[in-house]
Design a protein around this motif. Structure first.
Motif, PDB file in Angstrom:
ATOM      1  N   LYS A   5       0.845  -1.187   0.000  1.00  0.00           N
ATOM      2  CA  LYS A   5       0.000   0.000   0.000  1.00  0.00           C
ATOM      3  C   LYS A   5       0.876   1.231   0.000  1.00  0.00           C
ATOM      4  O   LYS A   5       1.979   1.220   0.563  1.00  0.00           O
ATOM      5  CB  LYS A   5      -0.910   0.020   1.226  1.00  0.00           C
ATOM      6  N   SER A   6       0.366   2.296  -0.596  1.00  0.00           N
ATOM      7  CA  SER A   6       1.115   3.547  -0.598  1.00  0.00           C
ATOM      8  C   SER A   6       0.946   4.241   0.743  1.00  0.00           C
ATOM      9  O   SER A   6       0.011   3.966   1.503  1.00  0.00           O
ATOM     10  CB  SER A   6       0.613   4.463  -1.720  1.00  0.00           C
ATOM     11  N   HIS A   8       0.077   7.244   1.078  1.00  0.00           N
ATOM     12  CA  HIS A   8      -1.163   8.022   0.971  1.00  0.00           C
ATOM     13  C   HIS A   8      -2.374   7.178   1.360  1.00  0.00           C
ATOM     14  O   HIS A   8      -3.280   7.651   2.077  1.00  0.00           O
ATOM     15  CB  HIS A   8      -1.328   8.543  -0.449  1.00  0.00           C
ATOM     16  N   GLU A   9      -2.412   5.929   0.923  1.00  0.00           N
ATOM     17  CA  GLU A   9      -3.528   5.047   1.271  1.00  0.00           C
ATOM     18  C   GLU A   9      -3.586   4.797   2.773  1.00  0.00           C
ATOM     19  O   GLU A   9      -4.666   4.807   3.381  1.00  0.00           O
ATOM     20  CB  GLU A   9      -3.395   3.718   0.516  1.00  0.00           C
ATOM     21  N   VAL A  10      -2.419   4.610   3.372  1.00  0.00           N
ATOM     22  CA  VAL A  10      -2.379   4.381   4.813  1.00  0.00           C
ATOM     23  C   VAL A  10      -2.788   5.640   5.562  1.00  0.00           C
ATOM     24  O   VAL A  10      -3.470   5.569   6.596  1.00  0.00           O
ATOM     25  CB  VAL A  10      -0.974   3.905   5.242  1.00  0.00           C
ATOM     26  N   GLU A  11      -2.406   6.804   5.051  1.00  0.00           N
ATOM     27  CA  GLU A  11      -2.837   8.063   5.668  1.00  0.00           C
ATOM     28  C   GLU A  11      -4.359   8.154   5.684  1.00  0.00           C
ATOM     29  O   GLU A  11      -4.964   8.576   6.685  1.00  0.00           O
ATOM     30  CB  GLU A  11      -2.251   9.256   4.912  1.00  0.00           C
ATOM     31  N   GLN A  12      -4.990   7.794   4.571  1.00  0.00           N
ATOM     32  CA  GLN A  12      -6.447   7.843   4.495  1.00  0.00           C
ATOM     33  C   GLN A  12      -7.080   6.893   5.511  1.00  0.00           C
ATOM     34  O   GLN A  12      -8.068   7.236   6.178  1.00  0.00           O
ATOM     35  CB  GLN A  12      -6.910   7.489   3.079  1.00  0.00           C
ATOM     36  N   GLU A  13      -6.511   5.697   5.627  1.00  0.00           N
ATOM     37  CA  GLU A  13      -7.046   4.734   6.584  1.00  0.00           C
ATOM     38  C   GLU A  13      -6.821   5.198   8.022  1.00  0.00           C
ATOM     39  O   GLU A  13      -7.656   4.960   8.901  1.00  0.00           O
ATOM     40  CB  GLU A  13      -6.405   3.359   6.351  1.00  0.00           C
ATOM     41  N   CYS A  41      -0.323  -3.605   5.849  1.00  0.00           N
ATOM     42  CA  CYS A  41       0.839  -3.024   5.178  1.00  0.00           C
ATOM     43  C   CYS A  41       2.069  -3.225   6.056  1.00  0.00           C
ATOM     44  O   CYS A  41       1.987  -3.816   7.143  1.00  0.00           O
ATOM     45  CB  CYS A  41       0.612  -1.544   4.908  1.00  0.00           C
ATOM     46  N   THR A  45       5.753   1.547   6.161  1.00  0.00           N
ATOM     47  CA  THR A  45       4.738   2.404   5.547  1.00  0.00           C
ATOM     48  C   THR A  45       3.934   3.132   6.625  1.00  0.00           C
ATOM     49  O   THR A  45       3.648   4.331   6.509  1.00  0.00           O
ATOM     50  CB  THR A  45       3.790   1.573   4.663  1.00  0.00           C
TER      51      THR A  45
END
Length: 241
Positions: A5-6, A8-13, A41, A45
């Motif tokens: 996962k990027s 950015h995706e982890v930030e959103q989660e 992830c 990350t």
């Protein structure tokens, strides 16, 4: 194997997690390992996402104790570098209001003719800045020159540490908003005049007036910063004295 996962995706989660659990100031987050398992992830990350949130003042981290929501309490001892890396724009302005007027007063007692030449040149140049990046560069140079004119290398080095906040994206966006909404030419001209008032006091050896002039300049920026943070407000340079 953890899903790729990027950050950015982890930030959103992570944002969704904060909202879902209604986590507020000083609430503790799960460990990096637990977050990595939850998000599917790698811990690296997660660590990068947490670091970005920390830089933006959303979270703070204390080695050996965990990650917490909001800013670190003033009672928690942390290294200067770590505090500066996560400080808010308003906290920076409050610190500058305490520190820089005293620097200007010291410069009034110690500035050399060479210092004064540099200060006058930079004060004039800020008024001719064409965009916020050029203004930021010149304004940063001016304030560092005041610190050097104090004749105290330690004081100058401490200001350099404070000034490192200018390199953060959040501060740059905030100052860009101030510069644009206050009408860039008027803003640059008004701040240049305030810079010049500081230089005039330093040149006269008037430490009291140098202190007052620098405080006036920084208070004007703080007021503009407050106005820029209010949704729907249009900032004009006449909000400054």
């Amino acid at each position: 194997m953890a899903e790729r996962k990027s950050v950015h995706e982890v930030e959103q989660e992570l944002r969704a997690l904060l909202e879902r659990h209604n986590l507020g100031p000083q609430d503790r987050l799960p460990s990096e390992r637990a977050l990595a398992d939850l998000f599917g992830c790698s811990r690296e990350t997660v660590r990068k996402a947490l670091r970005r949130f920390e830089r933006d003042g959303v979270l703070w981290r204390h080695q050996g104790q965990g990650t917490f929501v909001g800013g670190a309490p003033a009672t928690v001892e942390r290294s200067l570098d770590r505090v500066i890396d996560t400080v808010s724009s308003m906290d920076l302005m409050e610190a500058r209001l305490v520190y820089e007027p005293a620097l200007a007063a010291a410069a009034a007692r110690s500035a050399t003719p060479e210092d004064l030449v540099v200060l006058r040149r930079l004060a004039a140049a800020t008024g001719a800045a064409r965009d916020w990046r050029e203004y930021e560069t010149l304004d940063d140079a001016f304030h560092k020159a005041v610190a050097r004119a104090s004749g105290n290398a330690l004081l100058a080095a401490m200001l350099t540490s404070l000034a490192s906040v200018r390199g953060r994206a959040a501060w740059q966006r905030r100052h860009d908003a101030i510069f644009r909404e206050a009408r860039k030419r008027e803003y640059a001209a008004a701040q240049s005049a305030m810079h010049m008032a500081v230089v005039t006091a330093i040149e006269a050896g008037d430490s009291v007036q140098a202190h007052a002039s620098m405080k006036l300049h920084l208070e004007a920026i703080r007021r503009l910063l407050i106005l820029c943070e209010q949704p729907g407000r249009i900032v004009r340079q006449d909000t400054a004295p």
